[in-house]
Write a protein that holds these residues in place. Structure first.
Motif, PDB file in Angstrom:
ATOM      1  N   TYR A 124      29.231 -74.837  31.567  1.00  0.00           N
ATOM      2  CA  TYR A 124      28.447 -74.671  32.794  1.00  0.00           C
ATOM      3  C   TYR A 124      26.958 -74.815  32.512  1.00  0.00           C
ATOM      4  O   TYR A 124      26.212 -75.450  33.274  1.00  0.00           O
ATOM      5  CB  TYR A 124      28.736 -73.304  33.424  1.00  0.00           C
ATOM      6  N   ARG A 139      26.050 -78.417  31.931  1.00  0.00           N
ATOM      7  CA  ARG A 139      25.940 -79.119  33.213  1.00  0.00           C
ATOM      8  C   ARG A 139      24.551 -78.938  33.825  1.00  0.00           C
ATOM      9  O   ARG A 139      23.936 -79.895  34.306  1.00  0.00           O
ATOM     10  CB  ARG A 139      26.979 -78.582  34.201  1.00  0.00           C
ATOM     11  N   LEU A 140      24.094 -77.679  33.819  1.00  0.00           N
ATOM     12  CA  LEU A 140      22.774 -77.408  34.387  1.00  0.00           C
ATOM     13  C   LEU A 140      21.682 -78.130  33.617  1.00  0.00           C
ATOM     14  O   LEU A 140      20.766 -78.718  34.202  1.00  0.00           O
ATOM     15  CB  LEU A 140      22.503 -75.903  34.379  1.00  0.00           C
ATOM     16  N   ALA A 177      21.219 -81.631  34.324  1.00  0.00           N
ATOM     17  CA  ALA A 177      20.557 -81.843  35.610  1.00  0.00           C
ATOM     18  C   ALA A 177      19.088 -81.441  35.572  1.00  0.00           C
ATOM     19  O   ALA A 177      18.430 -81.389  36.613  1.00  0.00           O
ATOM     20  CB  ALA A 177      21.283 -81.051  36.698  1.00  0.00           C
ATOM     21  N   ARG A 226      17.911 -78.490  34.538  1.00  0.00           N
ATOM     22  CA  ARG A 226      17.759 -77.093  34.926  1.00  0.00           C
ATOM     23  C   ARG A 226      18.118 -76.165  33.751  1.00  0.00           C
ATOM     24  O   ARG A 226      18.768 -76.573  32.802  1.00  0.00           O
ATOM     25  CB  ARG A 226      18.688 -76.777  36.109  1.00  0.00           C
ATOM     26  N   ASP A 254      26.504 -61.254  41.932  1.00  0.00           N
ATOM     27  CA  ASP A 254      25.113 -61.632  41.647  1.00  0.00           C
ATOM     28  C   ASP A 254      24.299 -60.380  41.349  1.00  0.00           C
ATOM     29  O   ASP A 254      23.597 -59.843  42.206  1.00  0.00           O
ATOM     30  CB  ASP A 254      24.524 -62.397  42.835  1.00  0.00           C
ATOM     31  N   PRO A 307      20.888 -70.837  37.405  1.00  0.00           N
ATOM     32  CA  PRO A 307      21.428 -71.157  38.738  1.00  0.00           C
ATOM     33  C   PRO A 307      22.837 -71.734  38.630  1.00  0.00           C
ATOM     34  O   PRO A 307      23.099 -72.902  38.933  1.00  0.00           O
ATOM     35  CB  PRO A 307      20.430 -72.170  39.281  1.00  0.00           C
ATOM     36  N   GLU A 350      25.445 -71.533  40.294  1.00  0.00           N
ATOM     37  CA  GLU A 350      26.081 -72.096  41.486  1.00  0.00           C
ATOM     38  C   GLU A 350      25.850 -73.605  41.582  1.00  0.00           C
ATOM     39  O   GLU A 350      26.668 -74.326  42.159  1.00  0.00           O
ATOM     40  CB  GLU A 350      25.573 -71.390  42.752  1.00  0.00           C
ATOM     41  N   GLU A 351      24.755 -74.092  40.992  1.00  0.00           N
ATOM     42  CA  GLU A 351      24.486 -75.527  40.997  1.00  0.00           C
ATOM     43  C   GLU A 351      25.410 -76.285  40.041  1.00  0.00           C
ATOM     44  O   GLU A 351      25.506 -77.511  40.106  1.00  0.00           O
ATOM     45  CB  GLU A 351      23.026 -75.790  40.620  1.00  0.00           C
ATOM     46  N   ALA A 352      26.089 -75.553  39.172  1.00  0.00           N
ATOM     47  CA  ALA A 352      27.039 -76.164  38.234  1.00  0.00           C
ATOM     48  C   ALA A 352      28.484 -75.903  38.639  1.00  0.00           C
ATOM     49  O   ALA A 352      29.402 -76.254  37.895  1.00  0.00           O
ATOM     50  CB  ALA A 352      26.796 -75.635  36.821  1.00  0.00           C
ATOM     51  N   GLY A 353      28.684 -75.281  39.805  1.00  0.00           N
ATOM     52  CA  GLY A 353      30.045 -75.083  40.297  1.00  0.00           C
ATOM     53  C   GLY A 353      30.542 -73.657  40.308  1.00  0.00           C
ATOM     54  O   GLY A 353      31.647 -73.396  40.796  1.00  0.00           O
ATOM     55  N   GLN A 394      30.696 -69.685  41.569  1.00  0.00           N
ATOM     56  CA  GLN A 394      30.666 -69.110  42.912  1.00  0.00           C
ATOM     57  C   GLN A 394      30.206 -67.668  42.814  1.00  0.00           C
ATOM     58  O   GLN A 394      30.752 -66.881  42.040  1.00  0.00           O
ATOM     59  CB  GLN A 394      32.064 -69.188  43.534  1.00  0.00           C
TER      60      GLN A 394
END
Length: 490
Positions: free
Chosen positions: A47, A50-51, A54, A56, A267, A275, A277-280, A282
């Motif tokens: 995860y 992934r960020l 991007a 991040r 959270d 962040p 949530e930007e990588a999937g 929830q």
């Protein structure tokens, strides 16, 4: 010729192998993680990667940590390849490979002084854990067990801890003394209410030597609950060879996993968080419905197919799913006894969720083994199966299939499959389990009298009677005939 993985060789890797789009030199640490195993790298590390791809979360890179001397070998492998990991995601008709670069260092395992020193640094804002379901020192009622020898040792000598919790306590204490805000403690294990459990174990240990500090932790440290999910088998020479032959990469410790992944979190991160949530991932107010669904339908489902598979000498999980009796047993047990105990889950149809689980278990590419699923039943059964039995009985629902699953586990622990093949030890408590399992052949109640596993449930006739019936059939008629009898009953 395969390319040996390292930072220097990233540009030489075959085009079909994805690699980090960021420069490792641009990353800085934010998370120290205990338990750098396959699941962690296929999940949290993925995860974050992934960020970072991007653009991040560059200030949330991972630092590995470990409590046991045995973790040094894995660290040495990763160090030789600059902490990089090749992740291979597999579906039935496709496989993809990518190199993860989200980990930037790994403290020497079992070096409490060095690990605590790293936790004290202000850049560490989250300390996360993947230490297996059995690593939280719980009794049969899922409460903190202050009598465990390792807990007793850490309570008597808190300055030289041997457990991850003792190390975290020293880290929090040192930050408080330095005037630094406490890091968030984030559990990533398959444990019900995992954040709450982590808090209870940590404060329980603290209370044995410093009750005031335990109160301070309760008031000041965040422990978000989370549900994690990704089927990730152990790495063997098979996976290393597949990576080398199919993708042209030489990696001493690659990770193979399914394409599916899920991470649901509360959270609650006072010092901030990536962040995700930007990588999937929830974020929800209450993880409970999601975790109950996953622990019971998926992890309970794993247990359901594991022990008949082991008794029938089946090696791979997808092969167990190809056995008509095992597949039918799984579906009947899930639909009639497990799924009815799962409360409503937001935006989720639990029947469709099980259909997804069934497809995931059947994936032939994963190479997950029945033996891995059978591992550590003494810790897994109380978390994945026993609570389902309790809830079903409270609702006055049948538990015949759950009793059969429990009997299959008992029969497996006797140490020989139906064919007479030896079953190698496969539980931290294997010797004790095997002794009780052999006694239970003539006295089934002996198995249910293991209070650390069943508590008072073992004395409940509505469970004990079908358990005894099925265990007797397993010994007299074998696994296949017993499954057939279960499937034929109304």
């Amino acid at each position: 010729m395969a390319i040996k993985l390292s930072l220097d060789t990233l540009d030489q890797l075959p085009d079909r192998v994805a690699r980090p789009l960021y420069q490792r030199s641009d990353l800085s640490p934010g998370i120290l993680h205990f338990g750098v195993g396959n699941f962690h790298r296929a999940h949290q590390a993925m995860y974050l990667d992934r960020l970072m791809n991007a653009g991040r979360a560059y200030d949330w890179a991972l630092i590995g940590a470990g409590v046991f001397e045995g973790e040094r070998k894995g660290r040495e492998v990763l160090q030789k390849q600059d902490w990089l990991t090749t992740l291979v995601e597999q579906e039935a008709d496709s496989s993809t490979a990518r190199v993860l670069g989200s980990m930037v260092d790994y403290v020497e395992p079992a070096d409490a002084r060095a690990i605590v020193a790293r936790m004290v640094q202000p850049d560490i804002r989250i300390v996360s854990l993947t230490i297996t379901e059995g690593g939280y020192f719980l009794d049969s009622d899922d409460n903190f067990d202050p009598t465990h020898p390792m807990i007793v040792a850490d309570a008597q000598e808190p300055e030289t801890p041997e457990t991850v919790f003792g190390m975290i306590l020293l880290g929090l204490q040192a930050r408080r003394e330095a005037g630094l805000a406490p890091f968030t403690v984030m559990c990533c294990d398959n444990v019900p209410h995992n954040g709450d459990v982590t808090r209870r174990t940590l404060t329980g240990l603290a209370r044995l030597s410093d009750p005031d500090f335990a109160d301070w932790i309760t008031e000041n440290v965040a422990f978000p609950n989370a549900m994690v999910d990704r089927i990730t088998p152990a790495t063997s020479d098979r996976e290393r060879a597949m990576l080398r032959d199919e993708f042209g990469v030489e990696d001493g410790w690659p990770v193979f996993c399914e394409d599916f992944t899920q991470w649901v979190l509360e959270d609650n991160f006072p010092l901030g968080r990536p962040p995700l949530e930007e990588a999937g991932a929830q974020f929800v107010n209450d993880v409970t419905p999601f975790e109950i669904m996953k622990l019971r339908i998926l992890n309970g489902g794993h247990a359901t197919i594991a022990y008949p598979g082991g008794l029938l000498d089946i090696h791979f999980v997808h092969e167990a799913m190809e056995h008509p009796l095992i597949r039918a047993f799984l579906r009947k047990l899930e639909e009639t006894e497990i799924i009815p105990t799962v409360p409503p889950v937001p935006d989720t149809d639990t029947s469709e969720y099980f259909d997804l689980i069934e497809r995931r278990f059947s994936n032939p590419k994963i190479g997950d083994t029945v033996r891995r699923l059978c591992l550590d039943g003494s810790n897994r059964q109380p978390k994945f199966i026993v609570p389902v039995i309790r809830d079903a009985l409270k609702a006055d629902k049948p538990v015949s299939g759950l009793a059969l699953e429990s009997a299959l586990w008992c029969r497996y622990c006797a140490g020989k499959s139906d064919s007479g093949a030896e079953i190698a030890p496969n539980d931290p408590n294997w010797d004790a389990l095997q002794e009780v399992a052999l006694t239970a052949k003539d006295n089934p109640q002996a198995w249910l009298d293991q209070k650390a596993i069943y508590g008072a449930l073992g004395q409940e006739p509505r469970f004990a009677e079908p358990f005894a019936k099925w265990l007797g059939k397993l010994w007299s008629d074998g696994t296949a005939r017993t499954l057939t009898d279960y499937l034929e009953q109304d």
